[in-house]
Design a protein around this motif. Structure first.
Motif, PDB file in Angstrom:
ATOM      1  N   GLU A 215      38.468  54.111  21.651  1.00  0.00           N
ATOM      2  CA  GLU A 215      37.060  53.743  21.857  1.00  0.00           C
ATOM      3  C   GLU A 215      36.837  52.256  21.592  1.00  0.00           C
ATOM      4  OE1 GLU A 215      34.437  55.456  23.042  1.00  0.00           O
ATOM      5  OE2 GLU A 215      35.790  57.133  23.431  1.00  0.00           O
ATOM      6  N   GLU A 216      37.460  51.731  20.525  1.00  0.00           N
ATOM      7  CA  GLU A 216      37.313  50.309  20.203  1.00  0.00           C
ATOM      8  C   GLU A 216      37.847  49.435  21.328  1.00  0.00           C
ATOM      9  OE1 GLU A 216      39.343  49.612  16.515  1.00  0.00           O
ATOM     10  OE2 GLU A 216      38.015  50.965  15.405  1.00  0.00           O
ATOM     11  N   VAL A 217      39.021  49.798  21.861  1.00  0.00           N
ATOM     12  CA  VAL A 217      39.619  48.997  22.934  1.00  0.00           C
ATOM     13  C   VAL A 217      38.746  49.043  24.180  1.00  0.00           C
ATOM     14  CG1 VAL A 217      41.605  48.822  24.494  1.00  0.00           C
ATOM     15  CG2 VAL A 217      41.973  49.182  22.043  1.00  0.00           C
ATOM     16  N   LEU A 218      38.257  50.240  24.526  1.00  0.00           N
ATOM     17  CA  LEU A 218      37.383  50.355  25.699  1.00  0.00           C
ATOM     18  C   LEU A 218      36.088  49.569  25.504  1.00  0.00           C
ATOM     19  CD1 LEU A 218      37.852  54.118  26.671  1.00  0.00           C
ATOM     20  CD2 LEU A 218      38.782  52.105  27.840  1.00  0.00           C
ATOM     21  N   ASP A 219      35.540  49.609  24.308  1.00  0.00           N
ATOM     22  CA  ASP A 219      34.327  48.835  24.014  1.00  0.00           C
ATOM     23  C   ASP A 219      34.584  47.342  24.127  1.00  0.00           C
ATOM     24  OD1 ASP A 219      32.863  51.137  23.612  1.00  0.00           O
ATOM     25  OD2 ASP A 219      32.947  51.034  21.411  1.00  0.00           O
ATOM     26  N   ARG A 220      35.729  46.905  23.615  1.00  0.00           N
ATOM     27  CA  ARG A 220      36.076  45.482  23.691  1.00  0.00           C
ATOM     28  C   ARG A 220      36.216  45.039  25.144  1.00  0.00           C
ATOM     29  NH1 ARG A 220      40.471  45.440  20.138  1.00  0.00           N
ATOM     30  NH2 ARG A 220      41.879  44.939  21.832  1.00  0.00           N
ATOM     31  N   LEU A 221      36.836  45.892  25.951  1.00  0.00           N
ATOM     32  CA  LEU A 221      36.963  45.565  27.376  1.00  0.00           C
ATOM     33  C   LEU A 221      35.594  45.518  28.052  1.00  0.00           C
ATOM     34  CD1 LEU A 221      40.121  47.561  28.477  1.00  0.00           C
ATOM     35  CD2 LEU A 221      39.766  45.097  28.694  1.00  0.00           C
ATOM     36  N   ALA A 222      34.728  46.458  27.710  1.00  0.00           N
ATOM     37  CA  ALA A 222      33.382  46.470  28.287  1.00  0.00           C
ATOM     38  C   ALA A 222      32.619  45.216  27.880  1.00  0.00           C
ATOM     39  CB  ALA A 222      32.628  47.722  27.849  1.00  0.00           C
ATOM     40  N   ASP A 223      32.783  44.782  26.634  1.00  0.00           N
ATOM     41  CA  ASP A 223      32.093  43.585  26.150  1.00  0.00           C
ATOM     42  C   ASP A 223      32.624  42.304  26.792  1.00  0.00           C
ATOM     43  OD1 ASP A 223      30.536  45.181  24.546  1.00  0.00           O
ATOM     44  OD2 ASP A 223      31.676  44.779  22.698  1.00  0.00           O
ATOM     45  N   SER A 224      33.856  42.354  27.302  1.00  0.00           N
ATOM     46  CA  SER A 224      34.453  41.155  27.904  1.00  0.00           C
ATOM     47  C   SER A 224      33.790  40.790  29.229  1.00  0.00           C
ATOM     48  CB  SER A 224      35.956  41.355  28.125  1.00  0.00           C
ATOM     49  OG  SER A 224      36.179  42.211  29.247  1.00  0.00           O
TER      50      SER A 224
END
Length: 175
Positions: free
Chosen positions: A15-24
């Motif tokens: 979830e953290e990685v997906l969130d980080r990608l979404a925030d990018s």
């Protein structure tokens, strides 16, 4: 660390990685990552389905009390028990003194009733209720993720027992 804790940590990390990608702001990378997660879920789900088919119900039964196995089976739609049975298993696992009142599949809300804490007197149960709720929510997340909310009703404490005694007999006064 237990396998269940490792699995929860791994899920949180995804979830953290997906969130980080979404925030990018990189929509293509975000979409590719989400597709990769979906494809891997399908792949592992298919493997898990084959394992459960080959094992059969009798061999699978002892594994159903394991929260990680139950969670994976439920996640992939492979758990052999219906939601009410899994809710019961979660309530037993949480070891909370609650009685199920009903589950609304449309809203995902499970209604429970608990007795007032013995000796508390006030019936507020603030600390115990928070601990009970957390234990229930953890168990339900593993065994019955269809439950998205928990309403716990606590009956009011019983009225105190009124002791009525007799007064000592005193002779009537004569005026």
């Amino acid at each position: 660390m237990s396998a269940a804790a490792d699995a929860r940590r791994a899920g949180a990390r995804v979830e953290e990685v997906l969130d980080r990608l979404a925030d990018s702001g990189d929509r293509a990378a975000c979409a590719a990552a989400e597709e990769l997660v979906r494809v891997l879920m399908e792949f592992y789900g298919a493997g898990l389905a084959r394992i459960t088919e080959r094992l059969g119900a009798p061999a699978l039964a002892p594994l159903l009390d394991d929260d990680l196995v139950a969670s994976l089976l439920t996640l992939h739609g492979l758990h052999p028990d219906d939601v009410e049975t899994r809710i019961g298993r979660a309530l037993r696992t949480a070891d909370a003194p609650v009685e199920p009142l009903g589950f609304d599949a449309a809203t995902g809300v499970l209604r429970l009733r608990t007795a007032p804490a013995a000796g508390s007197g006030c019936g507020c149960g603030s600390g115990a209720a928070d601990t009970t709720r957390a234990a229930l929510e953890d168990a339900l997340a593993c065994f019955a993720p269809e439950v998205t909310g928990v309403d716990i009703e606590t009956p009011p404490p019983p009225a105190p027992l009124l002791q009525i005694g007799t007064r000592p007999h005193t002779p009537a006064r004569v005026p």
